[in-house]
Design a protein around this motif. Structure first.
Motif, PDB file in Angstrom:
ATOM      1  N   VAL A 110       0.846  -1.199   0.000  1.00 38.11           N
ATOM      2  CA  VAL A 110       0.000   0.000   0.000  1.00 38.11           C
ATOM      3  C   VAL A 110       0.878   1.244   0.000  1.00 38.11           C
ATOM      4  O   VAL A 110       1.846   1.333   0.732  1.00 38.11           O
ATOM      5  CB  VAL A 110      -0.978   0.022   1.200  1.00 38.11           C
ATOM      6  CG1 VAL A 110      -1.950  -1.140   1.131  1.00 38.11           C
ATOM      7  CG2 VAL A 110      -0.241   0.012   2.542  1.00 38.11           C
ATOM      8  N   PHE A 111       0.524   2.198  -0.849  1.00 36.96           N
ATOM      9  CA  PHE A 111       1.201   3.493  -0.883  1.00 36.96           C
ATOM     10  C   PHE A 111       0.262   4.518  -1.496  1.00 36.96           C
ATOM     11  O   PHE A 111      -0.786   4.172  -2.050  1.00 36.96           O
ATOM     12  CB  PHE A 111       2.526   3.433  -1.661  1.00 36.96           C
ATOM     13  CG  PHE A 111       2.455   2.749  -3.001  1.00 36.96           C
ATOM     14  CD1 PHE A 111       1.773   3.323  -4.064  1.00 36.96           C
ATOM     15  CD2 PHE A 111       3.079   1.536  -3.198  1.00 36.96           C
ATOM     16  CE1 PHE A 111       1.711   2.712  -5.295  1.00 36.96           C
ATOM     17  CE2 PHE A 111       3.033   0.903  -4.434  1.00 36.96           C
ATOM     18  CZ  PHE A 111       2.353   1.494  -5.487  1.00 36.96           C
ATOM     19  N   GLN A 119      -7.237  -0.863  -1.841  1.00 45.12           N
ATOM     20  CA  GLN A 119      -6.374  -1.297  -0.749  1.00 45.12           C
ATOM     21  C   GLN A 119      -7.202  -1.648   0.485  1.00 45.12           C
ATOM     22  O   GLN A 119      -6.927  -2.637   1.173  1.00 45.12           O
ATOM     23  CB  GLN A 119      -5.359  -0.196  -0.427  1.00 45.12           C
ATOM     24  CG  GLN A 119      -4.415   0.105  -1.580  1.00 45.12           C
ATOM     25  CD  GLN A 119      -3.515   1.298  -1.322  1.00 45.12           C
ATOM     26  OE1 GLN A 119      -3.612   1.960  -0.289  1.00 45.12           O
ATOM     27  NE2 GLN A 119      -2.622   1.569  -2.264  1.00 45.12           N
ATOM     28  N   LEU A 130       2.252  -6.898   5.289  1.00 42.84           N
ATOM     29  CA  LEU A 130       1.879  -5.611   4.720  1.00 42.84           C
ATOM     30  C   LEU A 130       3.122  -4.768   4.485  1.00 42.84           C
ATOM     31  O   LEU A 130       3.906  -4.528   5.405  1.00 42.84           O
ATOM     32  CB  LEU A 130       0.921  -4.865   5.666  1.00 42.84           C
ATOM     33  CG  LEU A 130       0.371  -3.526   5.164  1.00 42.84           C
ATOM     34  CD1 LEU A 130      -0.446  -3.713   3.891  1.00 42.84           C
ATOM     35  CD2 LEU A 130      -0.477  -2.860   6.248  1.00 42.84           C
ATOM     36  N   ALA A 132       4.290  -1.064   3.324  1.00 48.70           N
ATOM     37  CA  ALA A 132       3.588   0.222   3.292  1.00 48.70           C
ATOM     38  C   ALA A 132       4.540   1.400   3.395  1.00 48.70           C
ATOM     39  O   ALA A 132       5.618   1.299   3.979  1.00 48.70           O
ATOM     40  CB  ALA A 132       2.572   0.285   4.442  1.00 48.70           C
ATOM     41  N   ARG A 136       0.379   6.557   3.834  1.00 52.44           N
ATOM     42  CA  ARG A 136      -0.778   5.776   3.414  1.00 52.44           C
ATOM     43  C   ARG A 136      -1.202   4.795   4.504  1.00 52.44           C
ATOM     44  O   ARG A 136      -2.388   4.550   4.714  1.00 52.44           O
ATOM     45  CB  ARG A 136      -0.474   5.047   2.105  1.00 52.44           C
ATOM     46  CG  ARG A 136      -1.585   4.116   1.584  1.00 52.44           C
ATOM     47  CD  ARG A 136      -2.977   4.740   1.566  1.00 52.44           C
ATOM     48  NE  ARG A 136      -3.135   5.875   0.707  1.00 52.44           N
ATOM     49  CZ  ARG A 136      -3.591   5.837  -0.540  1.00 52.44           C
ATOM     50  NH1 ARG A 136      -3.904   4.682  -1.088  1.00 52.44           N
ATOM     51  NH2 ARG A 136      -3.736   6.959  -1.221  1.00 52.44           N
ATOM     52  N   LEU A 137      -0.241   4.229   5.215  1.00 47.39           N
ATOM     53  CA  LEU A 137      -0.586   3.322   6.309  1.00 47.39           C
ATOM     54  C   LEU A 137      -1.412   4.037   7.368  1.00 47.39           C
ATOM     55  O   LEU A 137      -2.417   3.507   7.857  1.00 47.39           O
ATOM     56  CB  LEU A 137       0.687   2.754   6.942  1.00 47.39           C
ATOM     57  CG  LEU A 137       0.464   1.804   8.126  1.00 47.39           C
ATOM     58  CD1 LEU A 137      -0.278   0.553   7.678  1.00 47.39           C
ATOM     59  CD2 LEU A 137       1.792   1.433   8.777  1.00 47.39           C
TER      60      LEU A 137
END
Length: 453
Positions: A110-111, A119, A130, A132, A136-137
């Motif tokens: 995730v970004f 996501q 995960l 990241a 975004r996290l």
């Protein structure tokens, strides 16, 4: 020593062999047993030494050999890998997928810069690992899309770059969401005082691994400096590429505007080029990198942060079109070549404005970089040095200057978003909104030092 002597399962060894690897690198030989023992780790290794596998392989071994017992059937995030940039996150994600191809483990990257909704949907179905970027996290956590209370292993990769990009506050917020009992792995290209301070707070009785000498460039990289007037850099670069028949060249500029301008000029010279930087959409950055790897373009012009994490096999040439403001960034830049067992060439085009930056770099390397001169490009001794402000060289003729933006474009302390993700909004100001890509919520916060790249 071979991989099968490191205590990895047959399924992982099979995946490693399928990737074409036979013998572990020094960082892998030292780090993998430490991680498998359950100890915290503080590791320093130059880029291109195989450090990603150094934490990915043992992480997969630990998770697969100790299935998590959950009261519900939902998979919880058991391993969290934090990285500073989108490109590095994607690269690590690819490695995780490759090495876990024969394991029953799910992973997700995730970004920012892309929609948050897909996501969130994937997280809802459950993931074990995960990868990241910090902003975004935190966006996902803020929307209750991710539960970090079951994390068993935390990896901070390229921790020095995360501090440099101003992510320390985000990192602290993430740490507050994690369980106190966990294994911590910190990887950094350098052991600066700031990194040691972070390690003292994060790690518990860690093992320490340092493969390369502190703050040194790979001995497999042939380095050189060419003194040239600022206004003639592009002309010299085009001549070098043409006469040397260079087919793949990574060129660094200090600023986004400088990267765009140089790519445009090279294309006018008949040399196919593209630029990647923080104002480019993630799709544009991905396409440019793919075209570069496939040989569709000869030159990729990049800013420091956009290029962090780029993994290009056997890249032969790196050119510092402009020297970085931070000496350590020079090591990171030229480390894009000379990776693994390959050799590479790193050339720096240095004008009179950059002599102090060069001295700082050589002080860090503890040696002088060889100087070369090409006939017809000798610097004009009558030209006086001009200050470099916020990454831009003053005066006219600077290929890296000219962007009249209130945020500046390069130095520490610029009031700008960190570029680990969500930095692709171009020159239009984006209104922060809930769930926006990382950095957007904090775009107007001048307290956090960051370099807009």
């Amino acid at each position: 020593m071979s991989f099968d002597s490191l205590g990895l399962s047959a399924d992982i060894l099979r995946a490693v062999e399928e990737q074409g690897y036979r013998d572990p690198t020094p960082i892998q030989r030292q780090a993998i047993p430490v991680v498998l023992s359950g100890r915290d780790l503080m590791a320093s290794a130059q880029t291109g030494t195989g450090k990603t596998a150094g934490f990915t392989l043992p992480l997969l071994q630990l998770l697969s050999s100790n299935p998590h017992q959950s009261k519900s059937n939902r998979r919880n995030v058991r391993a969290l890998i934090l990285t500073p940039t989108r490109e590095l996150a994607a690269q690590i994600g690819e490695n995780v997928v490759a090495y876990s191809s024969h394991l029953k483990l799910r992973s997700l990257v995730v970004f920012g810069g892309v929609s948050i909704n897909p996501q969130m949907m994937k997280l809802r179905s459950g993931v074990d690992i995960l990868v990241a970027t910090p902003g975004r996290l935190l966006d996902l956590e803020h929307q209750n899309a991710v539960d970090l209370s079951h994390v068993e292993i935390l990896v901070l990769d390229e921790a020095d770059r995360m501090l440099d990009m101003g992510f320390i506050h985000d990192i602290r917020r993430v740490l507050a969401k994690l369980p106190a009992k966990r294994q911590n792995l910190l990887f950094s290209a350098t052991f600066s005082d700031e990194i040691k301070a972070l390690a003292n707070k994060l790690l518990h009785n860690p093992a320490s691994v340092e493969v390369a000498r502190r703050n040194t460039a790979s001995e497999q990289i042939e380095q050189s400096v060419h003194f040239v007037d600022k206004k003639r850099k592009r002309e010299l670069l085009s001549q070098m590429i043409g006469e040397g028949d260079w087919q793949q060249v990574l060129v660094f500029t200090r600023t986004k505007h400088g990267a765009n301008h140089l790519a445009e000029q090279l294309n006018k010279d008949g040399i196919t080029a593209a630029a990647i930087h923080g104002n480019k959409s993630q799709g544009a950055r991905t396409r440019a990198l793919a075209d570069f790897k496939d040989g569709k373009i000869r030159v990729l012009v990049a800013t420091d942060i956009a290029a962090r994490g780029l993994d290009i096999d056997q890249l032969p040439h790196v050119v510092n079109y402009e020297l970085p403001n931070v000496p350590e960034d020079y090591v990171h830049r030229i480390g894009r070549t000379g990776r693994a067992e390959s050799t590479g060439e790193a050339i720096s085009l240095v004008c009179v404005d950059e002599h102090k930056l060069l001295r700082d770099i050589e002080r860090l390397l503890k040696r002088e970089i060889p100087r070369f001169a090409l006939d017809g490009y000798e610097p004009d001794p009558s030209i006086k040095a001009e200050p470099i402000i916020n990454g831009r060289q003053g005066g006219r003729g600077g290929q890296g200057g000219g962007q009249r933006s209130p945020q500046g474009n390069g130095s520490r302390g610029a009031s700008a978003r960190p570029a680990g993700g969500g930095e692709n909004r171009g020159s239009k100001p984006a209104r922060p909104r809930q769930g926006a890509s990382e950095g957007a919520r904090r775009a107007s916060a001048p307290r956090r030092p960051a370099r807009s790249q």
